[in-house]
Design an enzyme around this catalytic site. Structure first.
Site, mmCIF file in Angstrom:
data_model
loop_
_atom_site.group_PDB
_atom_site.id
_atom_site.type_symbol
_atom_site.label_atom_id
_atom_site.label_comp_id
_atom_site.label_asym_id
_atom_site.label_seq_id
_atom_site.Cartn_x
_atom_site.Cartn_y
_atom_site.Cartn_z
ATOM 1 N N PRO A 2 0.828 -1.212 0.000
ATOM 2 C CA PRO A 2 0.000 0.000 0.000
ATOM 3 C C PRO A 2 0.860 1.260 0.000
ATOM 4 C CG PRO A 2 -0.800 -1.571 1.622
ATOM 5 C CD PRO A 2 0.514 -2.094 1.131
ATOM 6 N N GLU A 3 0.383 2.270 -0.733
ATOM 7 C CA GLU A 3 1.060 3.555 -0.771
ATOM 8 C C GLU A 3 0.245 4.564 0.039
ATOM 9 O OE1 GLU A 3 2.453 4.527 -4.749
ATOM 10 O OE2 GLU A 3 2.454 2.394 -5.291
ATOM 11 N N LYS A 61 3.932 6.123 3.921
ATOM 12 C CA LYS A 61 3.254 4.823 3.871
ATOM 13 C C LYS A 61 3.239 4.120 5.226
ATOM 14 C CE LYS A 61 6.045 3.497 0.496
ATOM 15 N NZ LYS A 61 6.647 2.673 -0.593
ATOM 16 N N ARG A 276 10.474 -4.964 -10.409
ATOM 17 C CA ARG A 276 9.075 -4.612 -10.606
ATOM 18 C C ARG A 276 8.912 -4.134 -12.047
ATOM 19 N NH1 ARG A 276 8.372 -0.767 -5.407
ATOM 20 N NH2 ARG A 276 10.587 -0.452 -5.813
#
Length: 303
Positions: A2-3, A61, A276
């Site tokens: 999650p950001e 975050k 990524r």
């Protein structure tokens, strides 16, 4: 992971459900969920029992719950959500979730707070609050984290200067939480698309105007995501009531390989990036030309 928008959605939910409630019991159902609390699960539960949650706070975050003063002084429960961690509020009569890791019970016999984590990459731990970089008190392990673009005390010009001092690529600088916090892979790609900048642009060649543009774009896109409840690609990211966000429908770059750019129609390109992916428009975000460090520094100083 999650950001900022997703963590802020969870923080707001916690603020509405657990503040000013006294903890009467903590059940640790899986030891990995408290592995960052080096004293172990029994100490984790003992440190929290009888304490009252006085705040739900976030920087970037990172999320934590402030506790009323205890024998060891001011401290907080730091939450690492990892890739699948969820902070859920549920009635005691509600069946336990399959991947329930930690349960909090309260003196008012109201809804429980449950930490659920399918992949067990996340966890909770108790830490003292210490002076942080940029001011304020933060849990010790995250005291080095910079302020994020949605923080009222965030200084845009200071952040731009910090990025330009780096000798790296622009996206790597945006993901460096000691430079500016809260931006992860998704919102970095979205901000770069909005600012028409390539992820590989050297930070030493970045003008002040470009630095401001990309950080302002990051602020805008994260604010929009927050209004949509965050970005959910699967059922692992949810708010405290178990609902998913829907900002994934509004993404302009991230995850849109071969789909037309919403500005120019050119197919979005996917490139490998730090184990990524990065997503960009080859036309709107041209790849930077290679040039010597001396020329790059000269150009950046001239701006």
């Amino acid at each position: 992971m999650p950001e900022l928008p997703e963590v802020e959605v969870v923080r707001r939910g916690l603020a509405g459900h657990v503040l000013d409630r006294r903890i009467t019991g903590v059940e640790v159902a899986h030891p990995r969920a408290v592995r960052r609390h080096v004293e172990g699960g029994a100490d984790f539960a003992a440190r929290l029992t009888g304490r009252t949650i006085t705040g739900a706070r976030r920087r970037g975050k990172y999320l934590w719950l402030d506790l009323d003063g205890g024998a060891a002084g001011d401290d907080a429960v730091l939450a690492h959500l990892g890739m699948s961690g969820q902070m859920l509020v549920a009635d005691a009569a509600h069946p336990d979730e399959k991947h329930l890791r930690i349960r909090f019970r309260f003196a008012d016999d109201g809804p429980e707070l449950r930490f659920v984590d399918q992949r067990t990459f996340g966890g909770l731990s108790v830490h003292p609050l210490v002076p942080a970089v940029g001011g304020g008190l933060l849990p010790g392990p995250v005291a080095h984290i910079a302020r994020d673009p949605m923080d009222p005390l965030f200084d845009l010009d200071v952040a731009v200067a910090a990025i330009r001092r780096r000798r790296t690529e622009l996206k790597r600088a945006l993901l460096d939480q000691t430079v500016v916090s809260g931006i992860g892979n998704i919102y970095a790609d979205e901000a770069l698309w909005r600012a028409r900048l390539h992820s590989l642009r050297p930070t030493e060649a970045l003008t002040r105007a470009q630095g401001r543009a990309v950080l302002e774009a990051a602020t805008e896109v994260m604010a929009e995501a927050l209004r949509a409840g965050g970005t959910s690609f699967d059922a692992l990211y949810v708010n405290v009531n178990g609902a998913s966000g829907y900002f994934d429908r509004s993404l302009d770059a991230y995850g849109r390989t071969d789909q037309p750019c919403r500005r120019c129609g050119t197919p979005i390109r996917r490139d490998a990036f730090m184990n990524r992916s990065s997503f960009s428009c080859p036309r709107c975000q041209p790849r930077p030309r290679r040039r010597s460090t001396a020329r790059a520094v000269t150009a950046s100083r001239a701006s």
